[in-house]
Design a protein around this motif. Structure first.
Motif, short mmCIF file in Angstrom:
data_model
loop_
_atom_site.label_atom_id
_atom_site.label_comp_id
_atom_site.label_asym_id
_atom_site.label_seq_id
_atom_site.Cartn_x
_atom_site.Cartn_y
_atom_site.Cartn_z
N ALA A 85 38.09 -18.46 -70.50
CA ALA A 85 37.03 -18.64 -71.79
C ALA A 85 36.69 -17.17 -72.20
O ALA A 85 36.53 -16.62 -73.10
CB ALA A 85 35.95 -19.61 -71.62
N LYS A 86 36.12 -16.49 -70.98
CA LYS A 86 35.58 -15.15 -71.05
C LYS A 86 36.85 -14.34 -71.43
O LYS A 86 36.62 -13.38 -72.42
CB LYS A 86 35.11 -14.77 -69.78
N GLU A 92 36.33 -24.82 -62.20
CA GLU A 92 35.09 -24.71 -63.26
C GLU A 92 35.00 -22.97 -63.29
O GLU A 92 34.89 -22.57 -64.32
CB GLU A 92 33.79 -24.93 -62.67
N ALA A 93 35.42 -22.21 -62.16
CA ALA A 93 35.29 -20.74 -62.37
C ALA A 93 36.55 -20.22 -63.00
O ALA A 93 36.44 -19.27 -63.93
CB ALA A 93 35.26 -20.17 -60.92
N GLU A 106 34.70 -26.37 -58.16
CA GLU A 106 33.88 -25.26 -58.29
C GLU A 106 34.85 -24.08 -58.74
O GLU A 106 34.58 -23.34 -59.68
CB GLU A 106 33.16 -24.77 -57.42
N LYS A 144 38.05 -21.75 -65.41
CA LYS A 144 37.91 -22.19 -66.87
C LYS A 144 37.08 -21.15 -67.51
O LYS A 144 37.19 -20.67 -68.53
CB LYS A 144 37.38 -23.67 -66.81
N ALA A 145 35.95 -20.88 -66.97
CA ALA A 145 35.01 -19.87 -67.21
C ALA A 145 35.60 -18.44 -67.47
O ALA A 145 35.25 -17.87 -68.38
CB ALA A 145 33.45 -19.80 -66.50
N ASP A 146 36.34 -18.21 -66.48
CA ASP A 146 36.94 -16.92 -66.42
C ASP A 146 38.15 -16.81 -67.71
O ASP A 146 38.07 -15.76 -68.30
CB ASP A 146 38.18 -16.61 -65.24
N LYS A 176 37.57 -14.70 -75.28
CA LYS A 176 36.63 -14.29 -76.08
C LYS A 176 36.62 -12.84 -76.20
O LYS A 176 36.72 -12.38 -77.30
CB LYS A 176 35.12 -14.70 -75.75
#
Length: 254
Positions: free
Chosen positions: A117-118, A110-111, A107, A113-115, A121
């Motif tokens: 990516a954010k 994944e967090a 988890e 990775k998402a951060d 962007k």
């Protein structure tokens, strides 16, 4: 000898009463010792306890040892069972903890990775926005120019004041000072200036000077043509003369 024998009877009688298993076993022993088949039906009674007292002391010790060994085996078996149960429970708890830890790590990854990516962007969006603003600013700057090089009559020569006046009419008012700063550093408003080392030419020191032919064939002698080319170059490459000036300040060239 009599007293000792009496003590042995009392000890064995107490032992027989306390342990049904021992009495049964002793009964069998008595039957074997006496040769009486009916002794196999011996019950655990007070009379049985009395018969137990008649068993020789050596055989009594053997019976006691066998019973104690059985009890020890039972205790050891129970201990082994408890130890096995404890080991299995510890393994189950550890497996649950390991699973929980792996889930938490997954988890977290994944967090992260998402951060990332954010953030990537957001960075890309900011860069795209800045680029769009520069392009829009350049377009506005180009549209804001009130006159074109063709609007000025061709002369044999031009003074610095005349060249500046032409630039003020061709470069948007909000960009003129930045444009002027660059020209001051590059050629001091001399439209025939030549860099002896590189061969750069004109007001904006185009390298090579022939680049300015895209704005007019008279690029060597007409400052209006040079201003037109220089303004287009700054707008296309840096978004505006002020964008070009910011770059020049950081690098001493543009």
């Amino acid at each position: 000898m009599l007293e000792g024998h009496r003590v042995s009877r009392i000890s064995v009688r107490g032992f027989a009463v306390a342990s049904a298993t021992a009495v049964t076993t002793v009964g069998a022993v008595v039957g074997v010792a006496t040769g009486d088949p009916s002794s196999n039906d011996l019950e655990t009674t007070a009379s049985g306890a009395t018969l137990l007292a008649e068993i020789p002391v050596d055989e009594q010790a053997q019976v006691q040892s066998a019973t104690l060994a059985q009890q020890a085996d039972a205790i050891a078996h129970a201990a082994d069972t408890d130890a096995k149960r404890s080991t299995e429970e510890a393994a189950r708890v550890q497996a649950a903890e390991d699973a929980k830890s792996k889930k938490a790590e997954a988890e977290k990854a994944e967090a992260e990775k998402a951060d990332k990516a954010k953030k990537d962007k957001e960075k890309a969006d900011l860069e795209a926005k800045a680029k769009a603003e520069r392009e829009e600013e350049g377009e506005i700057a180009s549209r804001s120019a009130s006159r074109d090089s063709a609007d000025f009559p061709v002369q044999g020569s031009y003074t610095v004041a005349q060249v500046k006046a032409m630039a003020q009419q061709m470069v948007p008012s909000g960009q003129f000072q930045c444009f002027s700063n660059i020209i001051n550093h590059e050629s001091t408003w001399n439209y025939k200036a030549v860099n002896a080392s590189s061969g750069a030419y004109g007001l904006v020191q185009a390298l090579p000077g022939t680049k300015m032919a895209s704005a007019g064939a008279d690029w060597r002698t007409n400052p209006a043509t040079q201003i037109k080319w220089g303004l287009n170059y700054m707008n296309e490459r840096y978004g505006s003369p002020c964008g070009a000036w910011s770059f020049w300040q950081a690098n001493n060239w543009y």
